[in-house]
Design a protein around this motif. Structure first.
Motif, PDB file in Angstrom:
ATOM      1  N   VAL A 111       9.734   3.601   9.635  1.00  0.00           N
ATOM      2  CA  VAL A 111       8.558   3.627   9.269  1.00  0.00           C
ATOM      3  C   VAL A 111       7.306   3.593   9.313  1.00  0.00           C
ATOM      4  CG1 VAL A 111       8.085   4.251   7.131  1.00  0.00           C
ATOM      5  CG2 VAL A 111      10.338   4.031   7.093  1.00  0.00           C
ATOM      6  N   ALA A 112       6.680   4.251   9.609  1.00  0.00           N
ATOM      7  CA  ALA A 112       5.431   3.703  10.023  1.00  0.00           C
ATOM      8  C   ALA A 112       4.161   4.903   9.745  1.00  0.00           C
ATOM      9  CB  ALA A 112       5.496   4.085  11.801  1.00  0.00           C
ATOM     10  N   VAL A 113       2.933   3.771   9.784  1.00  0.00           N
ATOM     11  CA  VAL A 113       2.284   4.204   8.928  1.00  0.00           C
ATOM     12  C   VAL A 113       0.918   4.607   9.941  1.00  0.00           C
ATOM     13  CG1 VAL A 113       2.734   3.739   6.891  1.00  0.00           C
ATOM     14  CG2 VAL A 113       0.860   2.171   8.356  1.00  0.00           C
ATOM     15  N   ASP A 114       0.197   5.781   9.691  1.00  0.00           N
ATOM     16  CA  ASP A 114      -0.501   5.652  11.152  1.00  0.00           C
ATOM     17  C   ASP A 114      -1.768   6.618   9.963  1.00  0.00           C
ATOM     18  OD1 ASP A 114       0.397   6.061  13.544  1.00  0.00           O
ATOM     19  OD2 ASP A 114       1.708   7.655  12.448  1.00  0.00           O
ATOM     20  N   THR A 115      -3.390   6.169  10.414  1.00  0.00           N
ATOM     21  CA  THR A 115      -4.062   6.663   9.239  1.00  0.00           C
ATOM     22  C   THR A 115      -5.677   7.118   9.925  1.00  0.00           C
ATOM     23  OG1 THR A 115      -4.397   4.318   7.765  1.00  0.00           O
ATOM     24  CG2 THR A 115      -6.342   5.695   7.718  1.00  0.00           C
ATOM     25  N   ALA A 116      -5.465   8.572   9.451  1.00  0.00           N
ATOM     26  CA  ALA A 116      -6.939   9.257   9.944  1.00  0.00           C
ATOM     27  C   ALA A 116      -7.858   8.569   9.218  1.00  0.00           C
ATOM     28  CB  ALA A 116      -6.933  10.420   9.532  1.00  0.00           C
ATOM     29  N   VAL A 117      -9.055   7.996  10.198  1.00  0.00           N
ATOM     30  CA  VAL A 117     -10.462   7.147   9.824  1.00  0.00           C
ATOM     31  C   VAL A 117     -11.808   8.512   9.788  1.00  0.00           C
ATOM     32  CG1 VAL A 117     -12.139   5.311   8.894  1.00  0.00           C
ATOM     33  CG2 VAL A 117      -9.907   5.465   8.765  1.00  0.00           C
ATOM     34  N   LEU A 118     -12.106   9.336   8.962  1.00  0.00           N
ATOM     35  CA  LEU A 118     -13.292  10.019   9.628  1.00  0.00           C
ATOM     36  C   LEU A 118     -14.181   9.523   8.628  1.00  0.00           C
ATOM     37  CD1 LEU A 118     -11.127  13.270   8.112  1.00  0.00           C
ATOM     38  CD2 LEU A 118     -10.773  12.245  10.224  1.00  0.00           C
ATOM     39  N   THR A 119     -15.711  10.427   9.933  1.00  0.00           N
ATOM     40  CA  THR A 119     -17.040  10.041   9.480  1.00  0.00           C
ATOM     41  C   THR A 119     -17.341  10.751  10.153  1.00  0.00           C
ATOM     42  OG1 THR A 119     -18.214   8.278   9.000  1.00  0.00           O
ATOM     43  CG2 THR A 119     -17.358   8.582  11.310  1.00  0.00           C
ATOM     44  N   VAL A 120     -19.132  10.651   9.690  1.00  0.00           N
ATOM     45  CA  VAL A 120     -19.734  12.246  10.011  1.00  0.00           C
ATOM     46  C   VAL A 120     -21.041  10.839  10.833  1.00  0.00           C
ATOM     47  CG1 VAL A 120     -22.183  13.764   9.838  1.00  0.00           C
ATOM     48  CG2 VAL A 120     -19.604  13.654   8.295  1.00  0.00           C
ATOM     49  N   ASP A 121     -21.724  11.534  11.795  1.00  0.00           N
ATOM     50  CA  ASP A 121     -21.826  11.007  12.682  1.00  0.00           C
ATOM     51  C   ASP A 121     -23.492  11.076  12.794  1.00  0.00           C
ATOM     52  OD1 ASP A 121     -22.492  12.333  14.484  1.00  0.00           O
ATOM     53  OD2 ASP A 121     -20.842  12.081  16.903  1.00  0.00           O
ATOM     54  N   ALA A 122     -24.155  10.512  14.252  1.00  0.00           N
ATOM     55  CA  ALA A 122     -25.428  10.640  13.830  1.00  0.00           C
ATOM     56  C   ALA A 122     -26.181  12.243  14.470  1.00  0.00           C
ATOM     57  CB  ALA A 122     -26.370  10.044  14.780  1.00  0.00           C
ATOM     58  N   PHE A 145       4.619   0.381  12.619  1.00  0.00           N
ATOM     59  CA  PHE A 145       5.512   0.260  11.705  1.00  0.00           C
ATOM     60  C   PHE A 145       5.219  -0.598  10.315  1.00  0.00           C
ATOM     61  CE2 PHE A 145       7.130   1.770  15.819  1.00  0.00           C
ATOM     62  CZ  PHE A 145       7.990   2.680  15.785  1.00  0.00           C
ATOM     63  N   LEU A 146       6.368  -0.501   9.367  1.00  0.00           N
ATOM     64  CA  LEU A 146       6.585  -1.082   7.987  1.00  0.00           C
ATOM     65  C   LEU A 146       6.907  -2.016   8.655  1.00  0.00           C
ATOM     66  CD1 LEU A 146       5.598  -0.826   5.468  1.00  0.00           C
ATOM     67  CD2 LEU A 146       8.062  -0.095   4.680  1.00  0.00           C
ATOM     68  N   HIS A 147       6.937  -2.924   7.965  1.00  0.00           N
ATOM     69  CA  HIS A 147       7.592  -4.738   7.929  1.00  0.00           C
ATOM     70  C   HIS A 147       8.676  -4.218   6.411  1.00  0.00           C
ATOM     71  CE1 HIS A 147       4.976  -6.812  10.824  1.00  0.00           C
ATOM     72  NE2 HIS A 147       5.461  -5.660  11.657  1.00  0.00           N
ATOM     73  N   GLU A 148       9.751  -5.578   7.223  1.00  0.00           N
ATOM     74  CA  GLU A 148      10.423  -6.215   6.021  1.00  0.00           C
ATOM     75  C   GLU A 148       9.578  -6.205   4.866  1.00  0.00           C
ATOM     76  OE1 GLU A 148      14.638  -8.018   4.295  1.00  0.00           O
ATOM     77  OE2 GLU A 148      13.713  -7.817   6.481  1.00  0.00           O
ATOM     78  N   GLY A 149      10.141  -5.743   3.897  1.00  0.00           N
ATOM     79  CA  GLY A 149       9.349  -6.281   2.795  1.00  0.00           C
ATOM     80  C   GLY A 149       7.723  -5.693   2.709  1.00  0.00           C
ATOM     81  N   GLU A 150       7.263  -4.449   2.632  1.00  0.00           N
ATOM     82  CA  GLU A 150       5.642  -4.812   3.293  1.00  0.00           C
ATOM     83  C   GLU A 150       5.752  -3.203   2.319  1.00  0.00           C
ATOM     84  OE1 GLU A 150       2.547  -5.234   6.212  1.00  0.00           O
ATOM     85  OE2 GLU A 150       4.175  -3.367   6.548  1.00  0.00           O
ATOM     86  N   LEU A 200       3.440   0.133   2.100  1.00  0.00           N
ATOM     87  CA  LEU A 200       2.912   1.331   2.903  1.00  0.00           C
ATOM     88  C   LEU A 200       1.158   0.383   2.735  1.00  0.00           C
ATOM     89  CD1 LEU A 200       4.360   4.009   1.512  1.00  0.00           C
ATOM     90  CD2 LEU A 200       4.508   3.179   3.809  1.00  0.00           C
ATOM     91  N   ALA A 201       1.024  -0.005   1.743  1.00  0.00           N
ATOM     92  CA  ALA A 201      -1.115  -0.188   1.362  1.00  0.00           C
ATOM     93  C   ALA A 201      -0.998  -1.126   2.250  1.00  0.00           C
ATOM     94  CB  ALA A 201      -1.047   0.108  -0.009  1.00  0.00           C
ATOM     95  N   ASP A 202      -0.100  -2.340   2.201  1.00  0.00           N
ATOM     96  CA  ASP A 202      -0.588  -3.612   3.060  1.00  0.00           C
ATOM     97  C   ASP A 202       0.081  -3.167   4.741  1.00  0.00           C
ATOM     98  OD1 ASP A 202      -1.115  -4.802   0.858  1.00  0.00           O
ATOM     99  OD2 ASP A 202       1.037  -5.851   0.777  1.00  0.00           O
ATOM    100  N   ALA A 203       0.908  -2.131   5.131  1.00  0.00           N
ATOM    101  CA  ALA A 203       0.789  -1.960   6.291  1.00  0.00           C
ATOM    102  C   ALA A 203      -0.190  -0.823   7.155  1.00  0.00           C
ATOM    103  CB  ALA A 203       2.140  -1.212   6.639  1.00  0.00           C
ATOM    104  N   VAL A 204      -0.929  -0.072   6.186  1.00  0.00           N
ATOM    105  CA  VAL A 204      -2.210   0.651   6.819  1.00  0.00           C
ATOM    106  C   VAL A 204      -3.176  -0.472   6.585  1.00  0.00           C
ATOM    107  CG1 VAL A 204      -4.074   1.944   5.823  1.00  0.00           C
ATOM    108  CG2 VAL A 204      -1.741   2.135   5.835  1.00  0.00           C
ATOM    109  N   ASP A 205      -3.183  -2.003   5.725  1.00  0.00           N
ATOM    110  CA  ASP A 205      -4.539  -2.355   6.059  1.00  0.00           C
ATOM    111  C   ASP A 205      -4.447  -3.517   6.874  1.00  0.00           C
ATOM    112  OD1 ASP A 205      -6.771  -3.874   4.546  1.00  0.00           O
ATOM    113  OD2 ASP A 205      -5.075  -5.485   4.746  1.00  0.00           O
ATOM    114  N   ARG A 206      -3.234  -4.148   7.059  1.00  0.00           N
ATOM    115  CA  ARG A 206      -2.655  -4.272   8.714  1.00  0.00           C
ATOM    116  C   ARG A 206      -3.042  -3.819  10.283  1.00  0.00           C
ATOM    117  NH1 ARG A 206       1.718  -3.992  11.337  1.00  0.00           N
ATOM    118  NH2 ARG A 206       3.380  -3.808   9.554  1.00  0.00           N
ATOM    119  N   SER A 207      -3.082  -2.341   9.870  1.00  0.00           N
ATOM    120  CA  SER A 207      -2.916  -1.420  11.665  1.00  0.00           C
ATOM    121  C   SER A 207      -4.297  -1.810  11.421  1.00  0.00           C
ATOM    122  CB  SER A 207      -2.245  -0.484  10.960  1.00  0.00           C
ATOM    123  OG  SER A 207      -2.676   0.540  10.256  1.00  0.00           O
ATOM    124  N   LEU A 208      -5.208  -1.781  11.167  1.00  0.00           N
ATOM    125  CA  LEU A 208      -6.877  -1.399  10.623  1.00  0.00           C
ATOM    126  C   LEU A 208      -7.028  -2.270  11.020  1.00  0.00           C
ATOM    127  CD1 LEU A 208      -7.571   1.356   7.720  1.00  0.00           C
ATOM    128  CD2 LEU A 208      -7.438   1.909  10.133  1.00  0.00           C
TER     129      LEU A 208
END
Length: 217
Positions: free
Chosen positions: A22-33, A56-61, A63-71
């Motif tokens: 199981v993996a987490v992937d995040t699309a962080v979007l913004t509007v540029d100049a 990848f998701l760690h044992e006992g972790e 999803l939100a913690d994995a996203v935070d760690r990856s970012l």
């Protein structure tokens, strides 16, 4: 007394079934100049090219913690709260093996990312994200569709403009999200029921003073 391992109706335990990573992937979007909708990408650490921040998701972790760690570790970005977007479960989406990706999305102000950009990160237009592995282009497309739906009839729900803004500023942000020009009168009629006038104006350049608004409620 020791507890017997769970068995289903066929007599098999959970360990008898093949399980995907199981993996987490995040699309962080913004509007540029340049008033473009852009997405955050990170350089692949073990190969050439770019990807969305993920892990990848760690044992006992969670999803939100994995996203935070990856970012934090891959994009040097902290303090975001992405929400779950979609589970991408095509068994052939990842050449490394059977991997489910729980995709997340967040829309943030440009200044939340600009100061943290480094050689291993970049912001690119959502319609030209480059050659991405692991179905990441599809994640971006899904994230953009999701955000565009949020912006159809609500004034800047992600708060890219802050608390006070002009109608022109609001329209430019919505055009960046929509990826196209919006008819001014139609846009104004759609947004005005959701706005309150502040009673203040602002002057930019040589134009006339522009009225400032805030979101209702």
């Amino acid at each position: 007394m020791s507890q017997r391992p769970y068995k289903d109706s066929s007599g098999r335990t959970l360990a008898d079934y093949p399980r995907p990573s199981v993996a987490v992937d995040t699309a962080v979007l913004t509007v540029d100049a340049h008033h473009r909708l852009v997405v955050l990408e990170v350089r692949r650490p073990t190969s050439t090219g770019w990807v969305l921040p993920g892990t990848f998701l760690h044992e006992g972790e969670t999803l939100a913690d994995a996203v935070d760690r990856s970012l934090r570790l891959k994009a040097n970005v902290r303090g975001l709260h992405p929400r779950q977007l979609h589970v991408f479960d095509d068994p052939h989406r990842d050449e490394r093996g059977w991997v489910l990706s729980v995709a997340h999305v967040d829309v943030v102000r440009l200044e939340q990312l600009e100061s943290r950009l480094a050689d291993a990160t970049r912001l690119v237009p959502v319609d030209a994200p480059g050659r991405l592995p692991w179905g990441h282009r599809g994640i971006i497309e899904r994230a953009v569709d999701h955000v565009r739906a949020d912006y159809l009839d609500k004034p800047d729900p992600a708060g890219l403009l802050g608390d006070h803004f002009t109608l022109r500023d609001l329209r430019l942000v919505h055009e960046a999200i929509a990826g196209k020009a919006l008819q001014r009168d139609t846009f104004r009629r759609t947004m005005e029921p959701h706005l309150d006038a502040t009673g203040s104006t602002t002057i930019r350049g040589r134009g006339r003073p522009a009225e400032l608004f805030r979101r209702s409620g």
